[in-house]
Motif scaffolding. Structure first.
Motif, PDB file in Angstrom:
ATOM      1  N   CYS A 166       4.987   0.223  -6.950  1.00 45.08           N
ATOM      2  CA  CYS A 166       5.683  -0.893  -6.306  1.00 45.08           C
ATOM      3  C   CYS A 166       6.701  -1.510  -7.253  1.00 45.08           C
ATOM      4  CB  CYS A 166       4.667  -1.939  -5.840  1.00 45.08           C
ATOM      5  SG  CYS A 166       5.415  -3.429  -5.146  1.00 45.08           S
ATOM      6  N   THR A 167       6.294  -1.735  -8.502  1.00 37.64           N
ATOM      7  CA  THR A 167       7.206  -2.320  -9.489  1.00 37.64           C
ATOM      8  C   THR A 167       8.398  -1.407  -9.752  1.00 37.64           C
ATOM      9  OG1 THR A 167       5.446  -3.571 -10.583  1.00 37.64           O
ATOM     10  CG2 THR A 167       7.397  -3.074 -11.890  1.00 37.64           C
ATOM     11  N   ASP A 172       8.857  -0.876   0.624  1.00 38.57           N
ATOM     12  CA  ASP A 172       7.768  -1.398   1.450  1.00 38.57           C
ATOM     13  C   ASP A 172       6.574  -0.449   1.461  1.00 38.57           C
ATOM     14  OD1 ASP A 172       9.318  -3.560   2.016  1.00 38.57           O
ATOM     15  OD2 ASP A 172       9.701  -3.054   4.114  1.00 38.57           O
ATOM     16  N   GLN A 173       6.832   0.838   1.433  1.00 38.98           N
ATOM     17  CA  GLN A 173       5.743   1.811   1.476  1.00 38.98           C
ATOM     18  C   GLN A 173       4.838   1.687   0.256  1.00 38.98           C
ATOM     19  OE1 GLN A 173       7.009   5.878   1.770  1.00 38.98           O
ATOM     20  NE2 GLN A 173       4.923   6.683   1.837  1.00 38.98           N
ATOM     21  N   TYR A 174       5.426   1.628  -0.932  1.00 44.42           N
ATOM     22  CA  TYR A 174       4.622   1.533  -2.152  1.00 44.42           C
ATOM     23  C   TYR A 174       4.056   0.129  -2.360  1.00 44.42           C
ATOM     24  CZ  TYR A 174       6.175   6.167  -3.693  1.00 44.42           C
ATOM     25  OH  TYR A 174       6.399   7.520  -3.798  1.00 44.42           O
ATOM     26  N   CYS A 175       4.722  -0.881  -1.810  1.00 42.65           N
ATOM     27  CA  CYS A 175       4.276  -2.267  -1.987  1.00 42.65           C
ATOM     28  C   CYS A 175       3.408  -2.761  -0.832  1.00 42.65           C
ATOM     29  CB  CYS A 175       5.481  -3.192  -2.134  1.00 42.65           C
ATOM     30  SG  CYS A 175       6.515  -2.844  -3.585  1.00 42.65           S
ATOM     31  N   CYS A 176       3.190  -1.904   0.184  1.00 44.50           N
ATOM     32  CA  CYS A 176       2.399  -2.279   1.367  1.00 44.50           C
ATOM     33  C   CYS A 176       2.975  -3.520   2.030  1.00 44.50           C
ATOM     34  CB  CYS A 176       0.926  -2.488   0.997  1.00 44.50           C
ATOM     35  SG  CYS A 176       0.110  -0.991   0.393  1.00 44.50           S
ATOM     36  N   SER A 183      -0.674  -0.523   7.910  1.00 49.07           N
ATOM     37  CA  SER A 183      -0.928   0.918   7.860  1.00 49.07           C
ATOM     38  C   SER A 183      -0.713   1.497   6.466  1.00 49.07           C
ATOM     39  CB  SER A 183      -0.019   1.636   8.860  1.00 49.07           C
ATOM     40  OG  SER A 183       1.351   1.401   8.551  1.00 49.07           O
ATOM     41  N   CYS A 184      -0.952   0.682   5.444  1.00 44.91           N
ATOM     42  CA  CYS A 184      -0.719   1.125   4.068  1.00 44.91           C
ATOM     43  C   CYS A 184      -1.673   2.267   3.703  1.00 44.91           C
ATOM     44  CB  CYS A 184      -0.907  -0.039   3.109  1.00 44.91           C
ATOM     45  SG  CYS A 184      -0.357   0.321   1.437  1.00 44.91           S
ATOM     46  N   TYR A 203      -4.376   0.702  -4.891  1.00 49.45           N
ATOM     47  CA  TYR A 203      -3.247   0.229  -4.092  1.00 49.45           C
ATOM     48  C   TYR A 203      -3.759  -0.928  -3.235  1.00 49.45           C
ATOM     49  CZ  TYR A 203      -5.102   2.792  -0.017  1.00 49.45           C
ATOM     50  OH  TYR A 203      -5.895   3.249   1.005  1.00 49.45           O
ATOM     51  N   LYS A 204      -2.860  -1.686  -2.624  1.00 48.00           N
ATOM     52  CA  LYS A 204      -3.227  -2.978  -2.036  1.00 48.00           C
ATOM     53  C   LYS A 204      -4.259  -2.877  -0.924  1.00 48.00           C
ATOM     54  CE  LYS A 204       0.815  -5.746  -3.242  1.00 48.00           C
ATOM     55  NZ  LYS A 204       1.938  -6.583  -2.733  1.00 48.00           N
TER      56      LYS A 204
END
Length: 225
Positions: A166-167, A172-176, A183-184, A203-204
């Motif tokens: 995410c960083t 949006d996909q990697y950061c949910c 649907s992360c 992951y989140k």
């Protein structure tokens, strides 16, 4: 006098309840380097030389709490400075979460008579950690001792640690986020962390790394176990 006595008794009972349900966190640096522990909302921060221990008495009901290692820090006499990893706005005494990457111990105490805790690699990784209960007959905790920094994917490599996707990618996909909030799914990068440290959240939306113990349990947080 009767009213004063009732108030005094209530105060004493409340104090005893607080003491009996507070949790003692023993934070130990087993690394061969100096580590600056960060802790919010209770504790702030502490420099730990190899082998040193820091003890925190955390009140019951404390939530959204974190303990994490900071590395390669320099602070002046006023407690201002910076850290290579885990920096909290340039302060020795943290009032905010650490900057990525950092290995994180997260917890919420005395929630419906239980403590809930986890080790999170959602913000990346900087040092190995063991986060485990040490009292009350509760035995299951989280440990991550893999060589994450040495094996870190090239895209996630950064000074002093292994970053989270995410960083790095800010999508949006990697950061949910956005359409991925509900649907992360795990990514190849989160699977990298999970395969090496299965006890930790990766992951989140990861729901496979949260533990619970009865309220009043005490805990160890060990850097480089």
């Amino acid at each position: 006098m009767a009213s004063f006595s009732n108030v005094s008794i209530f105060f004493l009972l409340s104090l005893l309840f607080h003491i009996s349900n507070a949790a003692i966190f023993t934070i130990r640096n087993n690394c061969q380097q100096t580590v600056w522990a960060g802790a919010v909302p209770v504790g702030g921060g502490q420099r730990l030389e190899p082998g040193q221990t820091w003890t925190l008495d955390v009140p019951p009901g404390t939530t959204t709490a974190r303990i994490w290692p900071r590395t390669n820090c320099n602070f002046d006499a006023s407690g201002r400075g910076s850290c290579e990893t885990g920096d909290c706005n340039g302060q020795l005494q943290c009032k905010s979460f650490g900057a990525t990457p950092n290995t994180v111990a997260e917890f919420a105490l005395n929630q419906f008579a239980n403590d809930y805790f986890d080790m999170s690699l959602i913000d990346g990784f900087n040092l190995p950690m063991d986060f485990s209960p040490n009292s009350g007959g509760c035995t299951q905790g989280a440990k991550c001792t893999a060589n994450i920094n040495g094996e870190c994917p090239d895209a996630l490599r950064t000074r002093g640690g292994c970053n989270n996707p995410c960083t790095v990618f800010k999508t949006d996909q990697y950061c949910c986020l956005g359409q991925f909030i509900e649907s992360c799914q795990p990514s190849d990068y989160s699977r990298f962390f999970k395969s090496r440290c299965p006890d930790a959240l990766s992951y989140k939306a990861d729901q496979t790394g949260t533990f619970s113990c009865p309220s009043g349990t005490n805990y160890n947080v060990i850097f480089c176990p």
